[in-house]
Design a protein around this motif. Structure first.
Motif: not given
Length: 624
Positions: A40-49, A144-163
């Motif tokens: 079975p297909s899995l949802a594309p994922v973009m990790l954001v570090l 921008e690096g994820l497909p435009k349709e279908g299930p997809r996800s991002m996982v953000l890992i951060s140690d602080g607030i946006d500067t």
């Protein structure tokens, strides 16, 4: 034995973390034939570090945060399924925080595509931390690096607030989620302060994902893989494609296995079964309801399943009814019948039919996928008798709670490995699915606890239900549902007797505990009555598995069927839903397709309350 019921729902009803989030996220032949599986297909994922300068700070458990992140990411990569499509976006790794362009220092260093673990780990090893924290812009770039349709996800890992805002990260998450219901954003806070925690939680809430706190390298390593796994998951119906017919004439023949058809509103389809005399047949029809249906209104939809003979005499029937104000991810009707001469619908040539009807409601108009499961069981020559004890008692585990990521369907249910406490998070408009393997002689008891909602004034239906390996349930005996008002609460304890073949002579929970294998637990949080709650609610599942395994019953062979329960599992089937569909004239010899034999070892509050009373009344009615 299990008695046919009309079942109606209440009217309203970091390594480890990333893996958990990834998890969130017509043949002209007479019979549908099983083929080698396609995974079975899995949802594309973009990790954001986050590779900003603060990631050079010491990690509480030793080394730096960046070293901990690199290690956790590499463990995630090593644990990814080979079919996974995972990319990596990094910010702050090349331009010093005080240099021009620091807030534009964002790069997709690994594109979402076929997994090359060696290359990806090499990229991770080469990352350095030195720059700023442009979270909002990084989320836009990652999208921008994820497909435009279908299930997809991002996982953000951060140690602080946006500067670098604008853009504000929470607004970016809201905007991206608004572009499509299939995009989910998860966030991991790595040793963060209160301000960063609030911002990252806002991103996850706006993006319909989960937020997880990690305090050091060890908790990052434990939780990131779980979260990543959750991000990979999305409900995708599975089965051999098949197209039922409008009448019994020409209905495609189904062998033991799992199939997938698509039914329109108020549509009825027929399928043929050839069942040898003396065999017990099990069948289930599971209607898939996307979360985007939302909730509200007084209409109800249903899935109706009948096992009949050529003269329309019923062997068994079941109807699962769900109101629009009590959305569920999937609704299942299930039947079983022992095909002997004593059966009222007995047909000496062994020809029977499944009749599946899909009801309609204001929120469920149009086509919906329906999974169809068929299994055969041989007659026994030596029964084990009935369970020696009525039900399993719920224990009091002392463990602090094991973090798991619930699946979204029977197909990807998360296995609970034994007695203990399991913790998870459930969002409004989400249903989690777990499985517990039970051998002959074993039983289970469990209880679900919901924590406080992050959104004040929430009102929604909550429910848990237990299913046996044949997707059968037993109405009120193994179900509890009530109103959730945003404050901590527990549902009643659900328990089975010990699993024995002879239990099928009983009713309710006793009757359903008559087949060994995976028992499925669903945990649901329906849409908020006002449909404005977005946060994740913590859930805790306390589980007891008890009983000493006993010898399986002795079965009598019939033709090519020689051992026990016959069912072609998904791992032995072609589940490519884009391929040709099975259809045909309804003829054929049932023995021509040898079944795989598995050794089964293993709205407002007032409306909700009124709905609960309706559920109780309807679930205790019997249909003929």
């Amino acid at each position: 034995m299990l008695t046919p019921k009309l079942r109606v729902r209440a009217a309203l009803s970091l390594g480890g973390v990333v893996a958990m989030l990834l998890a969130l996220v017509a043949l002209p032949v007479p019979a549908a034939q099983a083929k080698p599986t396609e995974t079975p297909s899995l949802a594309p994922v973009m990790l954001v570090l986050d590779a900003s300068g603060s990631m050079n700070e010491p990690d509480p458990s030793g080394g730096t945060k960046m070293e901990a992140a690199r290690k956790a990411l590499k463990e995630v990569i090593d644990g990814l399924p080979k079919e996974a499509k995972v990319g990596l976006t990094v910010y702050g790794s090349k331009v010093d925080t005080n240099a021009p362009g620091a807030c534009q220092d964002i790069e997709i260093v690994s594109e979402v595509g076929a997994l090359d673990a060696t290359s990806m780990k090499g990229i991770v090893d080469g990352l350095t931390a030195q720059g700023s924290t442009p979270i909002g812009s990084a989320l836009q770039k990652a999208n921008e690096g994820l497909p435009k349709e279908g299930p997809r996800s991002m996982v953000l890992i951060s140690d602080g607030i946006d500067t670098c805002a604008p853009p504000e990260p929470c607004q970016v998450a809201s905007d991206l989620a608004g572009q499509g219901v299939d995009l989910t954003l998860h966030a991991v806070g790595f040793d963060v302060d209160d301000a960063a925690r609030e911002q990252l939680r806002c991103i996850a809430d706006a993006g319909r994902g989960q937020y997880v706190d990690v305090t050091d390298a060890e908790t990052l390593k434990d939780k990131l893989p779980i979260l990543t796994e959750k991000a990979l998951r999305s409900y995708e119906a599975q089965g051999i494609p098949v197209t039922g017919t409008e009448t019994k004439n020409g209905a495609p023949e189904l062998q033991p296995g799992q199939y997938l058809d698509t039914l329109n509103s108020s549509e009825t389809r027929y399928y043929t079964l050839t069942v040898p005399q003396g065999m017990t047949v099990y069948a289930a029809a599971t209607q898939i309801r996307p979360s985007s249906e939302g909730s509200g209104g007084t209409d109800a939809t249903y899935i109706d399943l009948k096992l009949i003979n050529r003269d329309d005499e019923e062997c068994a029937n079941d109807r699962e009814v769900t109101s629009d104000s009590n959305w569920e991810a999937h609704n299942t009707a299930a039947v079983s019948s022992e095909m002997t001469k004593d059966e009222r619908c007995y047909n000496k040539d062994g020809k029977y039919y499944l009749r599946i009807e899909r009801g309609t409601s204001a929120r469920s108009l149009g086509e919906r996928q329906v999974e169809i499961m068929v299994a055969y069981e041989l007659p026994v020559t030596k029964d084990q008798g009935e369970s020696p004890k009525q039900v399993v008692e719920l224990g009091s585990p002392s463990n602090p709670g094991q973090y798991v990521a619930g699946g979204s369907s029977f197909n990807d249910a998360t296995e609970l490995t034994g007695s203990g406490i399991y913790t998870d998070q459930v969002r409004f408009g989400e249903m989690l699915v777990y499985k517990v393997p039970l051998q002959w002689g074993q039983g289970l008891a469990y209880q679900v606890h919901y924590g406080n909602s992050p959104d004040s004034g929430s009102i929604a239906n909550v429910e848990t239900e237990l299913y046996n390996p044949m997707r059968q349930t037993a109405a009120l005996d193994v179900t509890d549902t009530t109103a959730y008002t945003g404050t901590s609460m527990s549902l009643k304890t659900i328990a089975t007797p010990y699993v024995y073949h002879g239990n099928r002579k009983g009713d309710g929970a006793v009757g359903m505990a008559s087949v060994a294998g995976n028992y499925y637990i669903t945990v649901k949080l329906a849409h908020d009555a006002a449909e404005d709650s977005t946060g994740a609610v913590p859930v805790e599942l306390t589980l007891t598995v008890d009983g000493k395994p006993v010898e399986a019953p002795k079965y009598k062979a019939i033709g090519d069927y020689t051992d026990g329960l016959m069912y072609t599992p998904l791992s032995a089937q072609d589940t490519d839903n884009s391929g040709d569909k099975a259809s045909g004239s309804g003829g054929g010899d049932s023995s021509s397709n040898t079944a795989v034999v598995i050794s089964v070892v293993a709205g407002g509050l007032g409306a909700i309350v009124v709905a609960g009373l309706l559920v109780w009344w309807y679930r205790n009615r019997r249909t003929s």
